[in-house]
Each structure stands twice: as structure tokens, then as C-alpha cells.
Design an enzyme around this catalytic site. Structure first.
Site, short mmCIF file in Angstrom:
data_model
loop_
_atom_site.label_atom_id
_atom_site.label_comp_id
_atom_site.label_asym_id
_atom_site.label_seq_id
_atom_site.Cartn_x
_atom_site.Cartn_y
_atom_site.Cartn_z
N THR B 52 -8.60 41.67 -46.51
CA THR B 52 -9.33 40.85 -47.47
C THR B 52 -8.59 40.54 -48.77
O THR B 52 -7.78 39.63 -48.76
CB THR B 52 -10.73 41.44 -47.69
OG1 THR B 52 -10.60 42.83 -47.87
CG2 THR B 52 -11.60 41.18 -46.48
N THR B 53 -8.81 41.26 -49.85
CA THR B 53 -8.39 40.71 -51.14
C THR B 53 -7.12 41.34 -51.71
O THR B 53 -6.97 42.56 -51.70
CB THR B 53 -9.54 40.87 -52.15
OG1 THR B 53 -10.72 40.39 -51.54
CG2 THR B 53 -9.28 40.12 -53.43
#
Lengths: 282, 275
Positions: B52-53
Site C-alpha cells: 500500500t502506502t
């Protein structure tokens, strides 16, 4: 007018090729590879800063060569490709000097018997182990013969004479300073019996495989550090455990200060290190 | 392996003079090993864990890259302690968002690519050179990206010519863009970018940049279900790499614990982190 003979005996053919290769190798300056207490040292008489006779192959494996530059450079690049491809498709720990030495031996042997001209090279593939007993040094000659050497190897024009000298004076557990001093003294001897030369750091290419470094163990030595190691009145006897702080390549140690570098900064090992950190004390 | 009298010899491709690129060598000699050369059945998509991030923040004299530890597969948390920020070489780091399996394989290939070049050429690639090599790898992955297996990395490094930290972002087609000051990629990047805009200042010290990166990840995790926040129970913190003139190093667990705890303490009764 003499004409080409129609038949040359295989013995004569091989002998001619071997003589040809040996002559080519004997023209070059020598290289010494020898063990010391914390690793394996490589010393070459080589005034060039750019055309190396000694190089890194993989994490714990290095390469040294004498003879024709274009031929051993070709073999060096092939070795780096072999090691990187093997490490990429299996695991970094599956790349061994023994495997590489075998591949080189087969290659040199094929070229010796099948090509119009043999490679005029002699090479050493060395792998530093966790202890001095586990160090491996393989010497390969132009015809593909491999020898598993213990402690030290000399290659090049004056190899026999240097090996005789090393046999008398090398012993296990030498400090790096002493090992380099020994190698440089032997390289400076004149094979034809003339006065000894004193080789300066500028005439030498020196590198080590330092068993105590994490992952990539290969470091070139230069600058003030090499001078200090070679000088008998300087107390420096070993390479620092940390790399130079100056931005740029960290594979050359010059002794211009040192910086603490984290083990986790090594690509490809960070995960394992992190796992070790994750173990919580009970 | 071939058999015969010279079975073990190095194949001709190894000895042929050619490029110092490992990817090109593998592509010619053993293309099946490259993630981008794999054929997928047409018209299908499949579900695989996604990372994800990632956030990247420039500081005074360097750059900081941080990534959360979560990988998701649909609504499932596939992995809660995955590493998504890697040292690419001594002076650069790469963070990955997208299909985790392919992304990690690409990072591994990229690491070997840089080290291979360094060993063959005896010199380091320029920072732009490294960023462009990574772009070429992403470009090669376009076919898989169109079937849902996209990889979107972020690359940050210390530029030895300019003596600054620099950030490069990518799109799925392999477009490479230099970003200024700070950037974020991945599912929580919208929230992280908003946070970075408010928190980042020019000339941040390295430690302050680490704190800003962790706070941005905290904000991303606050609003994005696929981004993992600090896991106090298991003591899982984001991976944080600092890149400066001394090279890449990862912030130690002890130092991270202190930063994470101070962020959490400051947010007690102030969940948005208003200043």
C-alpha cells in the site's frame, strides 16, 4: 621453401600451445594472493588505476589474473554474470568459488583444445570463509587445470621464485600489514638475480576480502591507509572495520577517517537483519 | 544443463562482449527469469496481495523514505509485517506499491542490476541512470499491469553530483517523474500527501523528516483501510530508510519506537494532529 607438415602429433600440438600461452603469461608482472588472519589479500604490481588485475566477483568471492588483459577481462565479466545470475535465480549463499572455478576450468580447457589459440592467462578465484580454515583459493591455468591452493599463490613471470620465497616466510595468522609486506618484498625481487626493487604504493594494486565485513567483503586499499600498512614503522596492521565517510564508492579504503555504517544498509540482507531484531528478549 | 565433454563451461553468452546491464543479459540468456517476460492467460485478472502506502520526504542534505507494513488482498490483510522499502544500493532506496509478489521480484532484479553495473564498470551509475533503469523495468511490466498486476514504485536517492536527496515517481507505463520536496504513492497516498503538505517545511533536519514521514503514514492509515498504522500490540512500526551523504541506513527499531510513541501521544485528544 618449407611446406606445412600434414601431420602434427597431438603431443607436439599441445606442447606448442602450452609454450605459446606460458610465454605470453611470463611477459607480465606478477600477482600474489595470500591469506592473513582476517581474510585474503591480493597484491599486484600494476601502475594503472583503471585497468584492474584484481576485482570483486560476488559477496565473498574475488578474482585476480595475469596475462592478456582483454582475455582475462572477458573471463572476469563472465564470472560476474555467472555469479549474479546464480545468486538471482537461487540464493546469494548458493554462489561459490568452487562452482565458478569449475566453470572457468571447463571454459579454459575448451578454448585450449578447440580454439586456434589458447588464452594467455592465469587466474585465481578466492572465497573468504567464516574462518581461515574455510578460505578457498583456486588457481586456474591456461589449459584449464585447477589447483586448490592453501595459504598463498603467485602468478605471472616470476611466479616460481615468489612461491619459493612465500613457502619459506608465509605462515597462517599473519596480520594484514605483515602479509602485504611479505608479498611486496617478494614482488620486488628480480628473477634474474639483480638488486631488489622497492615497490611504492603507487605501483601496486591491493585489495582484500575481509571476512569480518557484512555481505560484500571486497575492498580495495589505497591512499594513506595502504602507505601505513606497508610502512614498517607505522603501527597500522589491519584495515578499519568501517568504510570511508567520503561520498562515493565505498569499496575503496583510503584511511581518510571512518564512519559507522549500519549492517541493515546492505541491500538484500535487510530483511534477515530485521528479523533478528524482531526477536524480543524474554 | 547441457551434457557432453565440456558440459560445465560458461555458455557463449557469458563471454560475449556486451552491455553491463544484468537485465539485458538475463533477457537474452534466460528470459524466463524476468518478471516482465511471463505470459499470462489473456483476459483474466487474479487477486494477489497488494502493498500500500509509501511516503518520501526530502530533508536538509538527504531524503527519507517510509512505508507501512500492510499487504492486503481484497478485504483480507495478507501480511502485517511486510517490508516495502528496500535499499537499492549504497545511495538509493526503492519503495513499492502494487502487486507485492511482482514488486519484490522487480526490486530484487533492480538491486542486482545496480550492483552488476558497479562491478562490471567499476563505477556507480548516476542517480538519473538508476531512476531510468527502474523506469525501463516498469515499462516491461505493462502487459501484466493491464491484467491487474501493476507495480508502482517510488525511487529516492542521494545525488553525489548535486549533494542533495532527490525523489522519482513512476506510473504504470514506466513514465518517470522527478518530484520535489515530498511525494507519496499507494492506496493511502491521497491522505498522506495532504498530511505532507501541511507538515513539510524546507530544510527539515533528518530526524524531523523521519517524524513527518511517520505522521503522514499515520494519517494515511487513519483514513485508508489498506494502509497499516503502527501496531502497538505487536510492536510493528513502519520501515524507514534515511539516505544522505553517508549512504542508506534504516532507522533502528528503538529510535522508531520513540518517534511513533511521541506521534501517538501528541494525537491523544487531537486525532487529526491539528497544530
Amino acid at each position: 621453401m618449407s611446406s606445412m607438415p600434414f601431420y602434427v602429433s597431438p603431443e607436439q600440438l599441445m606442447k606448442d600451445r602450452a609454450d605459446y600461452a606460458r610465454k605470453g603469461i611470463a611477459r607480465g608482472r606478477s600477482v600474489v594472493v595470500l591469506g592473513y588472519d582476517k581474510g585474503i589479500a591480493f597484491v599486484a604490481e600494476n601502475p594503472s588505476r583503471a585497468l584492474h588485475k584484481i576485482s570483486e566477483i560476488y559477496d565473498r568471492i574475488a578474482f585476480a589474473a595475469v596475462g592478456k588483459y582483454n582475455e582475462f577481462e572477458n573471463l572476469r565479466v563472465a564470472g560476474v554474470r555467472y555469479a549474479d545470475l546464480r545468486g538471482y535465480s537461487y540464493d546469494r549463499t548458493d554462489v561459490t568459488a568452487r562452482g565458478l572455478a569449475n566453470a572457468y576450468a571447463q571454459t579454459l580447457g575448451t578454448v585450449f583444445t578447440q580454439e586456434s589459440k589458447p588464452y594467455e592467462v592465469e587466474i585465481v578465484v578466492a572465497e573468504v570463509g567464516a574462518t581461515a580454515e574455510e578460505d578457498q583459493i583456486y588457481r586456474l591455468t591456461y589449459d584449464g587445470s585447477v589447483a586448490d591452493e592453501y595459504g598463498f599463490v603467485a602468478m605471472g613471470g616470476a611466479a616460481d621464485q615468489i612461491e619459493t620465497g612465500l613457502k619459506d616466510r608465509w605462515r597462517p595468522g599473519l596480520s594484514l600489514g605483515d602479509a602485504l609486506g611479505l608479498a611486496v618484498a617478494e614482488l620486488g625481487k628480480d628473477p634474474s638475480g639483480g638488486p631488489d626493487r622497492t615497490l611504492t604504493p603507487a605501483q601496486l594494486e591491493v585489495a582484500v576480502l575481509d571476512r569480518e565485513r557484512p555481505r560484500r567483503c571486497f575492498r580495495r586499499l589505497g591512499g594513506g591507509l595502504l602507505e601505513a600498512l606497508l610502512s614498517s614503522d607505522d603501527p597500522t596492521r589491519d584495515v578499519p572495520t568501517e568504510d570511508d565517510p567520503t561520498p562515493g564508492r565505498h569499496d575503496t579504503l583510503t584511511g581518510d577517517g571512518a564512519v559507522v555504517r549500519d549492517m541493515s544498509s546492505n541491500p538484500q540482507t535487510q530483511l534477515d537483519d530485521a528479523r533478528e531484531d524482531d526477536v524480543q528478549p524474554e | 544443463m547441457t551434457t557432453g565433454p565440456h558440459a560445465g563451461k560458461l555458455p557463449a553468452a557469458y563471454l560475449s562482449p556486451g552491455s553491463s546491464s544484468f537485465t539485458e543479459f538475463v533477457g537474452d540468456h534466460a528470459p524466463e527469469l524476468l518478471p516482465s517476460r511471463r505470459a499470462l492467460p489473456p483476459g483474466s485478472t487474479l487477486e494477489a496481495p497488494h502493498g500500500t502506502t509509501i511516503v518520501t520526504v526530502t530533508s536538509d542534505g538527504g531524503v527519507v523514505m517510509a512505508g507501512d507494513r500492510r499487504a492486503t488482498m481484497g478485504n483480507i490483510i495478507a501480511n502485517r509485517d511486510m517490508e516495502k522499502v528496500f535499499a537499492a544500493d549504497e545511495y538509493s532506496a526503492v519503495g513499492i506499491a502494487g502487486t507485492a509478489g511482482i514488486a519484490i521480484e522487480l526490486v530484487k532484479l533492480f538491486q542486482v542490476e545496480l550492483e552488476h553495473y558497479e562491478k562490471i564498470e567499476g563505477t556507480l551509475l548516476s542517480l538519473e541512470g538508476k531512476a531510468n533503469r527502474l523506469a525501463a523495468m516498469i515499462r516491461g511490466n505493462l502487459g501484466m499491469a493491464m491484467q491487474g498486476l501493476s507495480v508502482v514504485p517510488m525511487f529516492a536517492g542521494y545525488d553525489l553530483e548535486r549533494n542533495t536527496g532527490r525523489i522519482f515517481s513512476y506510473d504504470v507505463t514506466g513514465g518517470c517523474y522527478e518530484e520535489h520536496d515530498h511525494h507519496s504513492v499507494g492506496s493511502g497516498s491521497l491522505f498522506a500527501r495532504g498530511s505532507l503538505k501541511k507538515l513539510w517545511r524546507p530544510g527539515l533536519s533528518g530526524d524531523d523528516a523521519v517524524r513527518v514521514a511517520i505522521e503522514a503514514l499515520y494519517d494515511a492509515a487513519d483514513d485508508d483501510s489498506a494502509t497499516g498504522g503502527p501496531d502497538l500490540g505487536r510492536r510493528i512500526w513502519p520501515t524507514v530508510a534515511v539516505i544522505d551523504a553517508e549512504g542508506v541506513r534504516f532507522v533502528t527499531e528503538d529510535a522508531l519506537t520513540a518517534v511513533v510513541e511521541s506521534v501517538i501521544a501528541d494525537r491523544q485528544g487531537n486525532p487529526g494532529g491539528a497544530r
